[in-house]
Design a protein around this motif. Sequence first.
Motif, PDB file in Angstrom:
ATOM      1  N   PRO A 128      99.120  63.581  15.708  1.00 40.52           N
ATOM      2  CA  PRO A 128      97.718  64.033  15.646  1.00 40.52           C
ATOM      3  C   PRO A 128      97.430  65.166  16.618  1.00 40.52           C
ATOM      4  CG  PRO A 128      97.824  61.644  15.672  1.00 40.52           C
ATOM      5  CD  PRO A 128      99.212  62.130  15.938  1.00 40.52           C
ATOM      6  N   ARG A 129      96.582  66.070  16.194  1.00 38.43           N
ATOM      7  CA  ARG A 129      96.072  67.134  17.052  1.00 38.43           C
ATOM      8  C   ARG A 129      94.559  66.995  17.090  1.00 38.43           C
ATOM      9  NH1 ARG A 129     100.877  67.320  17.878  1.00 38.43           N
ATOM     10  NH2 ARG A 129     102.116  69.223  18.191  1.00 38.43           N
ATOM     11  N   PRO A 130      93.973  66.931  18.288  1.00 35.72           N
ATOM     12  CA  PRO A 130      92.534  66.678  18.403  1.00 35.72           C
ATOM     13  C   PRO A 130      91.702  67.877  17.981  1.00 35.72           C
ATOM     14  CG  PRO A 130      93.488  67.096  20.557  1.00 35.72           C
ATOM     15  CD  PRO A 130      94.637  67.039  19.593  1.00 35.72           C
ATOM     16  N   ASP A 131      90.527  67.602  17.436  1.00 32.41           N
ATOM     17  CA  ASP A 131      89.614  68.695  17.141  1.00 32.41           C
ATOM     18  C   ASP A 131      88.959  69.175  18.437  1.00 32.41           C
ATOM     19  OD1 ASP A 131      87.623  66.845  17.754  1.00 32.41           O
ATOM     20  OD2 ASP A 131      87.084  66.474  15.674  1.00 32.41           O
ATOM     21  N   PHE A 132      88.249  70.260  18.365  1.00 35.67           N
ATOM     22  CA  PHE A 132      87.700  70.896  19.559  1.00 35.67           C
ATOM     23  C   PHE A 132      86.846  69.936  20.380  1.00 35.67           C
ATOM     24  CE2 PHE A 132      84.554  73.297  21.936  1.00 35.67           C
ATOM     25  CZ  PHE A 132      85.304  74.313  22.520  1.00 35.67           C
TER      26      PHE A 132
END
Length: 198
Positions: free
Chosen positions: A187-191
């Motif tokens: 997973p890559r977090p949103d801003f």
Amino acid sequence: MAENLSEAGLDTIFRTARTANTYRPDSVVTHDDIRAIYDLVKMGPTSANMQPARFVWLTDAAGKARLAAHASGSNAEKIKAAPAAVIVAMDTNFHEQLPWLFPHDPTAKHWFPDAAAREIAALRNSSLQGAYLIVAARALGFDVGPMSGFDQGALDADFFAATPAVKSNFVATIGHADPASIFDRSPRPDFETFNTFA
């Protein structure tokens, strides 16, 4: 002065780039390739142009086996099987080089009299240079497998016994990845998850 990279360029460096676990059998990294990577790395900014990173490149079986002896778990086999591996290290006596690296101020060498503060600066800025290495290698068409699973004390005693001010930061392998070894992206977090405006 700066121009936007193409969408393909951004993909190559960030969006579709992945951490390499194993490499294609036909993958080769030459000394000229390594020099080309470094020629980009050295252009990245560091505090007062201190350039504290020291890179030890291993391209033959004996050198990679020597490094792999200090790696943990599956990292040893990854190092031995890679076309090239590199120790990203840091020189805690970087200040000795500042008279020529930072000619704007001849007193720069004396800005860092405290050894503990120098170690913090060396770690911070060599980590930056290690990140530049990943980006530079990707920009030149290579894949990279950075790792921190190794015995730092044993590695440093082996590779830097003659230069005790130099200490390892992390290790990476470089080549052309075997697509079958690439994990699904984590997973890559949103801003909004980890960013705020103050």
